[in-house]
Write an enzyme that holds these catalytic residues in place. Sequence first.
Site, PDB file in Angstrom:
ATOM      1  N   CYS A  77       0.833  -1.206   0.000  1.00 54.57           N
ATOM      2  CA  CYS A  77       0.000   0.000   0.000  1.00 54.57           C
ATOM      3  C   CYS A  77       0.863   1.249   0.000  1.00 54.57           C
ATOM      4  O   CYS A  77       0.580   2.210  -0.717  1.00 54.57           O
ATOM      5  CB  CYS A  77      -0.928  -0.008   1.223  1.00 54.57           C
TER       6      CYS A  77
ATOM      7  N   CYS B  19      -6.500  -4.049   6.995  1.00 51.93           N
ATOM      8  CA  CYS B  19      -7.688  -3.197   6.999  1.00 51.93           C
ATOM      9  C   CYS B  19      -8.814  -3.735   6.136  1.00 51.93           C
ATOM     10  O   CYS B  19      -9.987  -3.501   6.423  1.00 51.93           O
ATOM     11  CB  CYS B  19      -7.319  -1.776   6.566  1.00 51.93           C
TER      12      CYS B  19
END
Length: 376
Positions: free
Chosen positions: A111, A210
């Site tokens: 990410c 997440c």
Amino acid sequence: MTDTPQPSRPLRVLAAMSGGVDSAVAAARAAEAGHDVTGVHLALSANPQSFRTGARGCCTIEDSRDARRAADVIGIPFYVWDLADRFREDVVEDFVAEYEAGRTPNPCLRCNEKIKFAALLDKALALGFDAVCTGHYAKVVLREDGTRELHRASDMAKDQSYVLGVLDDRQLAHAMFPLGDTVTTKEEIRAEAERRGLAVAKKPDSHDICFIADGDTQGFLADRLGRAEGDIVDESGAKIGTHEGAYGFTIGQRKGLRIGTPAPDGKPRYVLDISPVTNTVTVGPAASLDVGALTAVKPRWCGAAPAGPGTYTAQLRAHGGETEVTAELVDGELRVRFTEPVRGVAPGQAIVLYDGTRVVGSATIASTVRATADAV
């Protein structure tokens, strides 16, 4: 070589605000330093309610609202940018594909590489911003020749340089980490947030992955890859159990093996190898996890690539310790040998090399050599 000084002119800074306390304090510090700061929250899911809520994530509607409230208190403009498609392709789909191939990925590192310091930075520069600010604990150091280096945070207990080891020269030139020089406890960061009137001061830290709403990684993968029964075998190849998908295991795993037959010596067994081709998981004793060398691919350097072999320290997990290695770039691949054997090293993980506190670069582990075989 000195820590990056305050520039002679205010910079236009885009502050990535996750909705947590670290990114809020980082944005506040950047604004207090005189920069022209704009806050942005990244919407990383087409359906944010499917992501974690409360303390367990950084991608929820609640987090977006917390980030907006923090920006209002700091007194900076705030926007929400939709990067859900890019996040799904570059992080979520990569995560699933890596597990399907029998590897163990690090989605947070991916990410940072693909979203926060590629998609976000590219968009920021196109809009005229000078830098992207985040709440990571790491330092950018300016050398006398004008080049920049990435270093560990002043406080090793909070250092996050491992997940930033994918940043290159260009990205470092536009990166700002206001918390990197903070030698304080997390409680003191929270106290600073409270003094600044930021409501996120007492918000718990996000953790885990997440985009897995309930924390069940194996269930998440099963929904996308389907259940496929296969064999669990010992080092001799003898079948000692079954599983519902080799992708549900990682090298070094001990719990959840559900093997009915105990080991001859009565000691615990660990996952030693995962073969997606045969859908087989091999288990064995802890000693068989010892790795003496590895090969890593897709190296990314935080500066110039090292010339010739060198001695470094290496970190193999986001919260792991350092180990001494020798490493050399050979035909585009990183060949690494450990001074002392290490355990639980899995293909797909990132290895990050350090020279003191300086991050040299990172690469993705492709294969390992067991210490026992290496010694022969």
